[in-house]
Design a protein around this motif. Sequence first.
Motif, mmCIF file in Angstrom:
data_model
loop_
_atom_site.group_PDB
_atom_site.id
_atom_site.type_symbol
_atom_site.label_atom_id
_atom_site.label_comp_id
_atom_site.label_asym_id
_atom_site.label_seq_id
_atom_site.Cartn_x
_atom_site.Cartn_y
_atom_site.Cartn_z
ATOM 1 N N THR A 103 36.505 48.136 73.808
ATOM 2 C CA THR A 103 36.337 48.343 72.366
ATOM 3 C C THR A 103 37.127 49.540 71.847
ATOM 4 O OG1 THR A 103 34.272 49.561 72.768
ATOM 5 C CG2 THR A 103 34.098 47.211 72.285
ATOM 6 N N ILE A 136 38.041 42.903 72.004
ATOM 7 C CA ILE A 136 36.786 42.248 72.348
ATOM 8 C C ILE A 136 37.027 41.431 73.613
ATOM 9 C CG2 ILE A 136 35.083 40.504 71.656
ATOM 10 C CD1 ILE A 136 34.829 43.111 70.114
ATOM 11 N N LYS A 166 39.778 43.431 68.010
ATOM 12 C CA LYS A 166 38.475 43.737 67.421
ATOM 13 C C LYS A 166 38.551 43.709 65.890
ATOM 14 C CE LYS A 166 34.614 46.980 67.967
ATOM 15 N NZ LYS A 166 34.310 47.166 66.537
ATOM 16 N N PHE A 186 38.252 40.062 65.078
ATOM 17 C CA PHE A 186 36.927 39.554 65.438
ATOM 18 C C PHE A 186 35.853 40.060 64.470
ATOM 19 C CE2 PHE A 186 32.916 39.746 67.788
ATOM 20 C CZ PHE A 186 32.849 38.471 68.340
ATOM 21 N N ASP A 187 35.899 41.355 64.152
ATOM 22 C CA ASP A 187 34.861 41.941 63.307
ATOM 23 C C ASP A 187 34.821 41.343 61.906
ATOM 24 O OD1 ASP A 187 34.064 43.547 65.364
ATOM 25 O OD2 ASP A 187 34.995 45.389 64.600
ATOM 26 N N LEU A 224 35.338 38.157 61.222
ATOM 27 C CA LEU A 224 34.951 36.749 61.261
ATOM 28 C C LEU A 224 33.482 36.583 60.861
ATOM 29 C CD1 LEU A 224 36.573 35.612 64.638
ATOM 30 C CD2 LEU A 224 37.458 35.210 62.331
ATOM 31 N N GLU A 233 29.681 35.340 61.329
ATOM 32 C CA GLU A 233 28.892 35.379 62.562
ATOM 33 C C GLU A 233 28.980 34.067 63.337
ATOM 34 O OE1 GLU A 233 27.440 37.999 63.980
ATOM 35 O OE2 GLU A 233 28.385 39.123 62.350
ATOM 36 N N ASP A 290 31.444 32.007 63.460
ATOM 37 C CA ASP A 290 32.756 31.927 64.113
ATOM 38 C C ASP A 290 32.829 32.865 65.323
ATOM 39 O OD1 ASP A 290 33.357 30.192 62.115
ATOM 40 O OD2 ASP A 290 34.861 31.456 61.120
ATOM 41 N N LYS A 291 32.221 34.044 65.204
ATOM 42 C CA LYS A 291 32.179 34.972 66.334
ATOM 43 C C LYS A 291 31.493 34.319 67.529
ATOM 44 C CE LYS A 291 31.942 39.306 63.696
ATOM 45 N NZ LYS A 291 31.085 40.460 63.348
ATOM 46 N N LYS A 292 30.402 33.630 67.237
ATOM 47 C CA LYS A 292 29.636 32.965 68.299
ATOM 48 C C LYS A 292 30.508 31.923 69.006
ATOM 49 C CE LYS A 292 25.182 30.618 69.016
ATOM 50 N NZ LYS A 292 25.615 29.312 69.531
ATOM 51 N N VAL A 341 33.844 31.891 69.173
ATOM 52 C CA VAL A 341 34.886 32.607 69.929
ATOM 53 C C VAL A 341 34.340 33.063 71.279
ATOM 54 C CG1 VAL A 341 36.290 34.703 70.017
ATOM 55 C CG2 VAL A 341 36.205 33.359 67.915
ATOM 56 N N LEU A 342 33.151 33.657 71.271
ATOM 57 C CA LEU A 342 32.564 34.164 72.515
ATOM 58 C C LEU A 342 32.173 33.029 73.458
ATOM 59 C CD1 LEU A 342 30.377 37.095 71.134
ATOM 60 C CD2 LEU A 342 32.610 37.235 72.266
#
Length: 355
Positions: A143, A148, A250, A253-254, A256, A258, A260-262, A264-265
Amino acid sequence: MSALKKLAILGGAAFLLVGQPVSAQTIKMTAVAGHPVIFPWVKMADEFFIPELDKRLAAAGSKTKFEWIKAWGGTAVKLGSESGAVKDGLAELAFVSTIFEAPKFPLQNVSYVAPFMTDDVAVMSKVIKAMQAKIPAMNDAWTKNNMIFLGGTGLDTYHLFTKGPINKLEDLNGKKINAPGPSANWVKGTGAVAVAGTLQTYYNDIQTGVTEGALTFATGAFPAKLTEVAPHITKVNYGAMFAGALVMSKRVFDKLPEADKKIVLEVGAEYDARFAALLSNTAANLMQKMVEGGAKVRELSAEERKQWAMALPNVALPWAKDLDSKGLPGTQVLNEYIAQMKAAGVNFPRDWSKE
């Protein structure tokens, strides 16, 4: 205009686009790696992660759309510079080889100072992932460099590829061996001399007599055609190693949503799991192909492997203490690494947390 300047412009544009309202954002994503796509960690990013992420975002009805520029194989960012490219906004997705960026990721290199552990890539990946979740300083390494962590990659177990046969440990005496970064420690105490290099240089180094062999792994040796110049494989089984990770900016990612973040992960975690399975199968197949191509293999017995392990100086303890002195949890990481390996049922010939 240079490639880096173009990427800087694109990266800046991507950042501006990320800042647009979530209702509709198209983000230009430059994906970089120093290694070419023939290597499985890049191939998996190119053929699985990117298209799968796009597919799942579309299927979920996401308003986010990524437009990809792929710059693999050092075409824009050289090996060992990938994290800097992400931090500086020149790239939004990268494969970061932590072995070649040890100063930025010292804790992630614990496997390289404590070799002769597991040959199971999946176990190695799970151990490091668990440690990153448990020890904040390990995750902070990503970070603070604007990254990420999406999915880690291990390398299949390292062996010794040489011009001539190595029938006993003493045969290494005086030989120059390519050993990158921390793996140079694996030839200390053996009489051999470590020479810096990468998969892109090993072939030429051996062919021209700069070295007489290299420490590497089947999935790297085969595409590099290493057995053409180093046909003798001594299966030392130094162990699978944690060697890097697929990361996303990051900053991107930050911004995006929530949901979409999920996604990606999730795709990142699947990249991790699929990579481990692919690598294990691929390593076995490529080793067989090298043998069929004329490579000669000798595998160390358990007794010989212990002899080789015990011949090395314990660099793990001073490594850990040095990091402790710099405010990093070196001893904690080393002890946790050994504990995690034991918990995973791994039998190893030497406990590097002890004198």
